[in-house]
Scaffold this motif. Structure first.
Motif, short mmCIF file in Angstrom:
data_model
loop_
_atom_site.label_atom_id
_atom_site.label_comp_id
_atom_site.label_asym_id
_atom_site.label_seq_id
_atom_site.Cartn_x
_atom_site.Cartn_y
_atom_site.Cartn_z
N PHE A 1 -25.25 -38.75 103.58
CA PHE A 1 -24.27 -39.21 102.59
C PHE A 1 -24.80 -39.19 101.15
CE2 PHE A 1 -23.35 -41.54 106.60
CZ PHE A 1 -22.22 -40.84 106.95
N THR A 2 -25.94 -39.83 100.91
CA THR A 2 -26.39 -40.02 99.53
C THR A 2 -26.79 -38.69 98.87
OG1 THR A 2 -27.28 -42.11 100.33
CG2 THR A 2 -27.85 -41.49 98.08
N LEU A 3 -27.65 -37.92 99.53
CA LEU A 3 -28.15 -36.69 98.90
C LEU A 3 -27.06 -35.64 98.75
CD1 LEU A 3 -31.72 -36.28 100.41
CD2 LEU A 3 -31.11 -36.97 98.10
N ALA A 4 -26.07 -35.68 99.65
CA ALA A 4 -25.00 -34.67 99.61
C ALA A 4 -24.28 -34.71 98.26
CB ALA A 4 -24.01 -34.91 100.74
N ASN A 5 -24.18 -35.91 97.65
CA ASN A 5 -23.52 -36.04 96.35
C ASN A 5 -24.26 -35.32 95.23
OD1 ASN A 5 -21.47 -37.76 97.26
ND2 ASN A 5 -22.90 -39.49 97.22
N PHE A 6 -25.52 -35.00 95.45
CA PHE A 6 -26.33 -34.36 94.41
C PHE A 6 -26.59 -32.89 94.72
CE2 PHE A 6 -27.08 -38.89 94.30
CZ PHE A 6 -26.97 -39.17 92.94
N GLY A 7 -25.79 -32.34 95.61
CA GLY A 7 -25.91 -30.91 95.89
C GLY A 7 -27.13 -30.55 96.73
N VAL A 8 -27.59 -31.49 97.56
CA VAL A 8 -28.69 -31.18 98.48
C VAL A 8 -28.10 -31.07 99.88
CG1 VAL A 8 -30.89 -31.95 99.45
CG2 VAL A 8 -30.34 -32.44 97.04
N GLU A 9 -28.32 -29.93 100.50
CA GLU A 9 -27.77 -29.70 101.84
C GLU A 9 -28.75 -30.19 102.89
OE1 GLU A 9 -26.90 -25.99 104.84
OE2 GLU A 9 -27.51 -25.54 102.78
N VAL A 10 -28.23 -30.80 103.95
CA VAL A 10 -29.12 -31.24 105.03
C VAL A 10 -28.78 -30.45 106.28
CG1 VAL A 10 -29.91 -33.17 106.40
CG2 VAL A 10 -29.38 -33.49 104.00
N ARG A 11 -29.81 -29.87 106.90
CA ARG A 11 -29.60 -29.07 108.11
C ARG A 11 -30.20 -29.82 109.29
NH1 ARG A 11 -31.04 -23.09 105.52
NH2 ARG A 11 -29.26 -23.13 104.06
N PHE A 12 -29.32 -30.42 110.10
CA PHE A 12 -29.78 -31.13 111.28
C PHE A 12 -29.97 -30.11 112.40
CE2 PHE A 12 -27.28 -34.47 109.04
CZ PHE A 12 -28.33 -35.36 108.82
N CYS A 13 -31.17 -30.03 112.94
CA CYS A 13 -31.37 -29.10 114.05
C CYS A 13 -32.22 -29.78 115.13
CB CYS A 13 -31.99 -27.80 113.55
SG CYS A 13 -33.63 -28.00 112.87
N ASP A 14 -32.63 -29.03 116.11
CA ASP A 14 -33.42 -29.59 117.21
C ASP A 14 -34.90 -29.33 116.93
OD1 ASP A 14 -34.54 -30.48 119.52
OD2 ASP A 14 -33.51 -29.05 120.85
#
Ligand SMILES: *Cc1c(COP(=O)(O)O)cnc(C)c1O
Length: 407
Positions: free
Chosen positions: A118-131
């Protein structure tokens, strides 16, 4: 200097001589520091001398705490912060930038998941959840804008153990820093740097604080990453110190999440007994897990150092005989978990880990309680699961309490 953890802690000397020769580091409860001349003041402010200027930036009590951590962790540089979350946020804010991505897993501590999602997404940082248990999946997700790979050393409460040597071999090949949260495994049994971690973050609220006395966090820089490919740090000017320059010279000061000298004092003391407390809690925890496994009312027990656990071999390779004093177990449903919790007399219903008292929590209804059904699904924590943090009580007393609550 001794190689023993506790001896090293106790023999770490103060950085500067104190006029009163105190045996314990005093609490320097001051906001600012006075200078005899304007020239000395200038030298301190531009970093030409090592004097403290303002406690948000550095403080003698906090510095001594950092010094002790440096001695026992082998880190090149240590920064103490106001909480484990502050440590994590400061690392992300130092390395991420608009358009960057972070590669990690969704099996994370609740607030760490939340800051990423939630927080970083507002600053244009993408999060890639993987295994992270599947190295080829991690490799597929890394690209030229990956600013860091993040993992917890034993995920909480999923209790998965990532193979750090394989993961760090990949991140080293890809020239991406590996950031590891080692909160749940202390340095007495495990050194993240030996397994290729570049930056380590710790919630010192847990093992270190000495019985849940205070909230604190740490960032350790192992000095083993080549920052020249970083889009954010100035490796040309600062070389190996590039991350330190960004963190201590900018982000840490600007966010202001410094550790207070009072907290540092508590945690300096906590460190002195950490090895003893961990050994006791960890051996009781494993004994309890083994004993609980045999009870007919219990569906499953998860302890990474329990023979038969799917992470037993990798856990033993990384942490030795016992990696942590935390384990989880499952009852038939949420109602059974609540009924069991409500009958406990000795074990406390509380969040937190590694207090001197044993603690129990139902993670899904609490830590993930405000998450949407989809988010809960993504976190993969069943409603049958209870997390147990082992304290220092006599094992037989804990067993009687558990038995009377089950039956
Ligand atoms: C508790 C915890 C944190 C957060 O630390 P605080 O000191 O509560 O901010 C982060 N990671 C893990 C694995 C934790 O257990």
């Amino acid at each position: 200097m001794s190689e023993n953890f506790t001896t090293k802690i106790l023999e770490t000397s103060f950085a500067k001589h104190d006029l009163n020769n105190p045996l314990s580091m005093p609490i320097y409860s001051t906001a600012a520091y006075e200078f005899a001349t304007a020239e000395e003041m200038e030298a301190a402010f531009i970093g030409k001398s090592a004097f403290h200027t303002y406690t948000r930036i550095s403080n003698p009590t906090v510095e001594y705490f950092e010094q002790r951590i440096k001695q026992v962790s082998g880190a090149m540089a240590v920064t103490a912060l106001s909480s484990g979350m502050a440590a994590i946020a400061n690392v992300f804010m130092s390395l991420a930038y608009q358009g960057a991505n972070i590669v990690t897993t969704s099996h994370l501590f609740g607030n760490t998941f939340s800051i990423l999602q939630f927080t970083l997404a507002n600053f244009g940082v993408e999060v890639r959840f993987c295994d992270l248990l599947d190295i080829s999946d991690v490799e597929k997700n890394i690209d030229e804008n990956t600013c860091l790979v993040f993992t917890e050393v034993i995920t909480n409460p999923h209790l998965e153990v990532v193979d750090l040597k394989s993961l760090s071999a990949l991140t080293a090949k890809k020239l991406v820093p590996l950031v590891v949260d080692t909160t749940v495994v202390p340095w007495t049994v495990f050194k993240a740097r030996d397994f290729g971690a570049n930056i380590e973050v710790v919630s010192s609220t847990k093992y270190i604080s000495g019985g849940a006395t205070s909230i604190g966090g740490l960032v350790l820089d192992h000095g083993n990453f080549d920052w020249r490919r970083s889009k954010r740090l100035d490796a040309k000017k600062f070389g190996q110190m590039a991350f330190q320059a960004k963190l201590r010279g900018e982000v840490f000061r600007n966010f202001g999440a410094c550790m207070s000298p009072e907290t540092a004092y508590h945690q300096i003391l906590g460190l002195e007994t950490m090895e003893l407390r961990f050994d006791r809690a960890a051996s009781t925890g494993l004994e309890l897990a083994q004993w609980i496994e045999a009870l007919p009312e219990i569906n499953k027990v998860h302890h990474t150092s329990l023979p038969g656990n799917s992470f037993y071999t990798i856990s033993a390779a990384q942490f030795g005989k016992i990696g942590t004093a935390m384990f989880t177990f499952e009852l038939s449903d949420q109602a059974a978990c609540f009924a069991f919790m409500n009958k406990l007399k000795l074990v406390r219903r509380a969040t937190n880990l590694f207090d001197n008292k044993s603690l129990i929590i139902h993670p899904l209804s609490t830590i993930y309680g405000t998450f949407s059904p989809e988010m809960k699904e993504k976190m993969g924590v069943p409603d049958t699961l209870l997390r147990f943090s082992t304290g220092l009580e006599e094992p037989e007393d804990l067993k009687s309490d558990i038995l009377q609550a089950l039956r």
